[in-house]
Enzyme design. Structure first.
Site, PDB file in Angstrom:
ATOM      1  N   CYS A  66      27.752   9.107 -38.762  1.00 26.19           N
ATOM      2  CA  CYS A  66      27.041   7.862 -38.447  1.00 26.19           C
ATOM      3  C   CYS A  66      26.173   8.152 -37.223  1.00 26.19           C
ATOM      4  O   CYS A  66      25.910   9.318 -36.916  1.00 26.19           O
ATOM      5  CB  CYS A  66      28.004   6.687 -38.259  1.00 26.19           C
ATOM      6  SG  CYS A  66      29.176   6.824 -36.894  1.00 26.19           S
ATOM      7  N   THR A  68      26.633   7.592 -33.869  1.00 22.08           N
ATOM      8  CA  THR A  68      27.376   8.234 -32.779  1.00 22.08           C
ATOM      9  C   THR A  68      28.584   9.030 -33.257  1.00 22.08           C
ATOM     10  O   THR A  68      29.114   9.859 -32.509  1.00 22.08           O
ATOM     11  CB  THR A  68      27.925   7.158 -31.825  1.00 22.08           C
ATOM     12  OG1 THR A  68      28.780   6.287 -32.595  1.00 22.08           O
ATOM     13  CG2 THR A  68      26.810   6.354 -31.178  1.00 22.08           C
ATOM     14  N   HIS A  99      44.203  23.327 -33.495  1.00 17.48           N
ATOM     15  CA  HIS A  99      45.248  22.528 -32.849  1.00 17.48           C
ATOM     16  C   HIS A  99      45.592  21.254 -33.605  1.00 17.48           C
ATOM     17  O   HIS A  99      46.732  20.801 -33.545  1.00 17.48           O
ATOM     18  CB  HIS A  99      44.818  22.145 -31.422  1.00 17.48           C
ATOM     19  CG  HIS A  99      44.830  23.304 -30.474  1.00 17.48           C
ATOM     20  ND1 HIS A  99      44.787  23.148 -29.110  1.00 17.48           N
ATOM     21  CD2 HIS A  99      44.876  24.653 -30.694  1.00 17.48           C
ATOM     22  CE1 HIS A  99      44.810  24.341 -28.522  1.00 17.48           C
ATOM     23  NE2 HIS A  99      44.854  25.273 -29.468  1.00 17.48           N
ATOM     24  N   HIS A 134      51.788  23.283 -32.636  1.00 15.00           N
ATOM     25  CA  HIS A 134      50.819  22.248 -33.016  1.00 15.00           C
ATOM     26  C   HIS A 134      51.324  21.440 -34.210  1.00 15.00           C
ATOM     27  O   HIS A 134      51.053  20.249 -34.315  1.00 15.00           O
ATOM     28  CB  HIS A 134      49.456  22.876 -33.302  1.00 15.00           C
ATOM     29  CG  HIS A 134      48.921  23.636 -32.132  1.00 15.00           C
ATOM     30  ND1 HIS A 134      48.577  23.035 -30.947  1.00 15.00           N
ATOM     31  CD2 HIS A 134      48.736  24.968 -31.947  1.00 15.00           C
ATOM     32  CE1 HIS A 134      48.180  23.945 -30.084  1.00 15.00           C
ATOM     33  NE2 HIS A 134      48.280  25.126 -30.657  1.00 15.00           N
TER      34      HIS A 134
HETATM   35  C1  RB5 Z   1      24.379   1.917 -36.728  1.00 11.42           C
HETATM   36  O1  RB5 Z   1      23.342   1.360 -36.001  1.00 11.42           O
HETATM   37  C2  RB5 Z   1      25.420   2.488 -35.777  1.00 11.42           C
HETATM   38  O2  RB5 Z   1      26.094   1.455 -35.123  1.00 11.42           O
HETATM   39  C3  RB5 Z   1      26.389   3.382 -36.525  1.00 11.42           C
HETATM   40  O3  RB5 Z   1      25.701   4.392 -37.168  1.00 11.42           O
HETATM   41  C4  RB5 Z   1      27.435   4.072 -35.686  1.00 11.42           C
HETATM   42  O4  RB5 Z   1      26.883   4.742 -34.609  1.00 11.42           O
HETATM   43  C5  RB5 Z   1      28.615   3.271 -35.335  1.00 11.42           C
HETATM   44  O5  RB5 Z   1      29.538   3.701 -34.640  1.00 11.42           O
END
Ligand code: RB5
Length: 149
Positions: A66, A68, A99, A134
């Site tokens: 996604c 982030t 790990h 682990h």
């Molecule tokens: C989408 O705008 C964004 O919120 C999503 O891709 C992600 O980063 C969410 O955690």
């Protein structure tokens, strides 16, 4: 190896690159769970497709992307059978396998570039779990999954 991959709009371009990379490796059966374009969607809808494939044993590994990597990590780690690792570089990819025996790799398209992402994927696929102490820690994580109903 069977691998399920999915993303939201924030991870679409990188997902397409990773699918090409995986197919070129030749030894991976890729199940592309979408999304299929850049229109805005909700990451939990795609996160759960990949997480459920791994949790049910239909795919041995998964990759989620996604913007982030955070939202997809939160979704994937809701499943007790999943150990999802948000990786930003070679070191975190290697450690997540050695790990943590991570079975889902998560990346953020808005955080890392394509070159780093493909290096992460290669390292993550090629690094074995170290086992030993682990494994005992993973057993404790599994116990937490059983304890909370
Ligand atoms: C989408 O705008 C964004 O919120 C999503 O891709 C992600 O980063 C969410 O955690």
């Amino acid at each position: 190896m069977k691998l399920a991959i999915g993303c939201d709009h924030g991870g679409f371009e990188l997902k397409e690159e990773v699918v090409k990379f995986l197919k070129a490796m030749g030894n991976i059966q890729v199940e592309d769970c979408g999304v299929a374009g850049k229109d805005s969607v909700d990451y939990p809808d795609y996160g759960r497709k990949v997480s459920e494939a791994v949790a049910r044993g239909e795919a041995e590994r998964g990759i989620l992307i996604c913007g982030t990597g955070i939202g997809m990590s939160i979704v994937a780690n809701r499943y007790p059978q999943v150990r999802a690792a948000l990786c930003h570089d070679h070191f975190t990819a290697q450690m997540s396998r050695e790990h943590n025996d991570a079975n889902i790799l998560v990346m953020g398209e808005r955080v890392i570039g394509k070159g780093v992402a493909l290096e992460i994927v290669k390292t993550w696929l090629e690094t074995p779990f170290a086992g030993g102490r682990h494994q005992l820690r993973l057993n404790k994580i599994a116990d937490i999954g059983k304890a909370i109903k």
